[in-house]
Design a protein around this motif. Structure first.
Motif, PDB file in Angstrom:
ATOM      1  N   SER A  54       0.829  -1.209   0.000  1.00  0.00           N
ATOM      2  CA  SER A  54       0.000   0.000   0.000  1.00  0.00           C
ATOM      3  C   SER A  54       0.859   1.253   0.000  1.00  0.00           C
ATOM      4  O   SER A  54       0.551   2.228  -0.690  1.00  0.00           O
ATOM      5  CB  SER A  54      -0.929   0.005   1.228  1.00  0.00           C
ATOM      6  OG  SER A  54      -1.816  -1.081   1.199  1.00  0.00           O
ATOM      7  N   PHE A  58       0.334   3.559  -3.321  1.00  0.00           N
ATOM      8  CA  PHE A  58      -0.329   4.853  -3.170  1.00  0.00           C
ATOM      9  C   PHE A  58       0.651   6.010  -2.975  1.00  0.00           C
ATOM     10  O   PHE A  58       0.240   7.139  -2.699  1.00  0.00           O
ATOM     11  CB  PHE A  58      -1.325   4.805  -1.999  1.00  0.00           C
ATOM     12  CG  PHE A  58      -2.437   3.813  -2.200  1.00  0.00           C
ATOM     13  CD1 PHE A  58      -3.370   3.996  -3.206  1.00  0.00           C
ATOM     14  CD2 PHE A  58      -2.528   2.677  -1.407  1.00  0.00           C
ATOM     15  CE1 PHE A  58      -4.395   3.082  -3.412  1.00  0.00           C
ATOM     16  CE2 PHE A  58      -3.551   1.755  -1.605  1.00  0.00           C
ATOM     17  CZ  PHE A  58      -4.485   1.962  -2.610  1.00  0.00           C
ATOM     18  N   GLU A 139       0.309   7.093  -9.525  1.00  0.00           N
ATOM     19  CA  GLU A 139      -0.815   7.817 -10.116  1.00  0.00           C
ATOM     20  C   GLU A 139      -1.841   6.877 -10.748  1.00  0.00           C
ATOM     21  O   GLU A 139      -2.662   7.288 -11.571  1.00  0.00           O
ATOM     22  CB  GLU A 139      -0.302   8.790 -11.198  1.00  0.00           C
ATOM     23  CG  GLU A 139       0.441  10.006 -10.657  1.00  0.00           C
ATOM     24  CD  GLU A 139       1.840   9.685 -10.167  1.00  0.00           C
ATOM     25  OE1 GLU A 139       2.480   8.795 -10.755  1.00  0.00           O
ATOM     26  OE2 GLU A 139       2.266  10.300  -9.174  1.00  0.00           O
ATOM     27  N   GLY A 141      -4.399   5.554  -9.416  1.00  0.00           N
ATOM     28  CA  GLY A 141      -5.744   5.795  -8.920  1.00  0.00           C
ATOM     29  C   GLY A 141      -6.113   4.884  -7.769  1.00  0.00           C
ATOM     30  O   GLY A 141      -5.496   3.837  -7.548  1.00  0.00           O
ATOM     31  N   LEU A 142      -7.161   5.293  -7.038  1.00  0.00           N
ATOM     32  CA  LEU A 142      -7.544   4.584  -5.817  1.00  0.00           C
ATOM     33  C   LEU A 142      -8.029   3.163  -6.105  1.00  0.00           C
ATOM     34  O   LEU A 142      -7.555   2.204  -5.487  1.00  0.00           O
ATOM     35  CB  LEU A 142      -8.646   5.364  -5.086  1.00  0.00           C
ATOM     36  CG  LEU A 142      -9.175   4.730  -3.794  1.00  0.00           C
ATOM     37  CD1 LEU A 142      -8.057   4.589  -2.767  1.00  0.00           C
ATOM     38  CD2 LEU A 142     -10.326   5.556  -3.226  1.00  0.00           C
ATOM     39  N   LEU A 143      -8.957   3.000  -7.023  1.00  0.00           N
ATOM     40  CA  LEU A 143      -9.523   1.682  -7.296  1.00  0.00           C
ATOM     41  C   LEU A 143      -8.469   0.723  -7.823  1.00  0.00           C
ATOM     42  O   LEU A 143      -8.385  -0.434  -7.377  1.00  0.00           O
ATOM     43  CB  LEU A 143     -10.673   1.803  -8.300  1.00  0.00           C
ATOM     44  CG  LEU A 143     -11.375   0.482  -8.662  1.00  0.00           C
ATOM     45  CD1 LEU A 143     -11.893  -0.208  -7.411  1.00  0.00           C
ATOM     46  CD2 LEU A 143     -12.505   0.740  -9.652  1.00  0.00           C
ATOM     47  N   LYS A 144      -7.650   1.191  -8.766  1.00  0.00           N
ATOM     48  CA  LYS A 144      -6.597   0.332  -9.314  1.00  0.00           C
ATOM     49  C   LYS A 144      -5.583  -0.027  -8.234  1.00  0.00           C
ATOM     50  O   LYS A 144      -5.072  -1.155  -8.197  1.00  0.00           O
ATOM     51  CB  LYS A 144      -5.920   1.020 -10.486  1.00  0.00           C
ATOM     52  CG  LYS A 144      -6.806   1.158 -11.722  1.00  0.00           C
ATOM     53  CD  LYS A 144      -6.086   1.882 -12.846  1.00  0.00           C
ATOM     54  CE  LYS A 144      -6.975   2.033 -14.075  1.00  0.00           C
ATOM     55  NZ  LYS A 144      -6.300   2.770 -15.166  1.00  0.00           N
ATOM     56  N   GLY A 145      -5.297   0.952  -7.357  1.00  0.00           N
ATOM     57  CA  GLY A 145      -4.368   0.684  -6.265  1.00  0.00           C
ATOM     58  C   GLY A 145      -4.908  -0.361  -5.307  1.00  0.00           C
ATOM     59  O   GLY A 145      -4.174  -1.248  -4.846  1.00  0.00           O
ATOM     60  N   ILE A 146      -6.220  -0.285  -5.011  1.00  0.00           N
ATOM     61  CA  ILE A 146      -6.844  -1.274  -4.128  1.00  0.00           C
ATOM     62  C   ILE A 146      -6.793  -2.662  -4.756  1.00  0.00           C
ATOM     63  O   ILE A 146      -6.492  -3.657  -4.088  1.00  0.00           O
ATOM     64  CB  ILE A 146      -8.302  -0.872  -3.823  1.00  0.00           C
ATOM     65  CG1 ILE A 146      -8.318   0.389  -2.942  1.00  0.00           C
ATOM     66  CG2 ILE A 146      -9.046  -2.012  -3.123  1.00  0.00           C
ATOM     67  CD1 ILE A 146      -9.698   0.962  -2.720  1.00  0.00           C
TER      68      ILE A 146
END
Length: 209
Positions: A54, A58, A139, A141-146
């Motif tokens: 994480s 992120f 960069e 994004g949140l959804l892709k990072g999750i």
């Protein structure tokens, strides 16, 4: 989108294969207390890996800089922990037979492997290199990072599941092995791994003085 999950799983599998101390713990606990014990040991390490994944995914630079600056001390704490567990196994007395673990034992197994995993801040660098290799940046994004971090969790946990299942299968096929002797073998392995970490730490300290 699903590609990030798949890349995370692949990274988790690649990252989990060099088992080290957690691998030795997983095999020993599966052999002594069953697959559930091995899976919970692996789960603790997977959760620790998710934390570091994480940080990398992120771009949490403040956390990564803090951990990397203090990684020698943190790693030293991990070495002490591994050495203590190794000595504990070497000194452990028992009947020499497999014994069902209790709820408190399962919690200890989870948190001890989590502690070993979380005291390896250099894992951030490993994940950053892996992400860079797969063309992943902060960069994304949140959804892709999750999805990426979730994939890392699945990948590492799949590896621990394979290791625990293989150990259980070997245990069923192998002749009766005295658990006390087996504990001493894994105690020696963990002690050597912990001692190696501490020797590396003190060698680096002495070279700086």
């Amino acid at each position: 989108m699903i590609g990030f999950l798949l890349r995370g799983i692949l990274i988790g599998l690649l990252f989990g294969v060099p088992a080290g101390a957690v691998g030795a713990m997983t095999v020993q606990r599966t052999w002594s207390s069953g697959v559930k014990a091995g899976l919970l040991t692996g789960l603790g390490s997977s959760v620790a890996d998710c934390f570091y994944a994480s940080v990398g995914a992120f771009g949490l630079t403040l956390i990564s800089e803090f951990l990397l600056k203090g990684q020698d001390i943190i790693h030293c704490i991990g070495g002490v922990l591994i050495l203590a567990m190794g000595i504990g196994l070497l000194l452990k007395k028992g009947s020499g037979r497999v014994k069902e673990a209790e709820a408190s034992d399962y919690l200890r197994m989870f948190f001890s492997s989590f502690a070993v995993g979380i005291t390896n801040p250099a894992a951030i660098i490993t994940f950053l290199l892996a992400f860079s290799w797969f063309g992943i940046t902060a960069e994304t994004g949140l959804l892709k990072g999750i999805l990426l971090v979730g994939g890392v969790f699945l990948g590492t946990f799949i590896w621990w599941g394979i290791l625990a299942a293989a150990t259980e299968a070997l245990k069923k096929k192998a002749k009766q092995i005295d658990l006390t002797k087996l504990n001493k073998v894994f105690g020696a392995i963990l002690s050597l791994l912990g001692a190696a970490v501490l020797i590396g730490f003190f060698s680096e300290i002495s070279s700086m003085t």
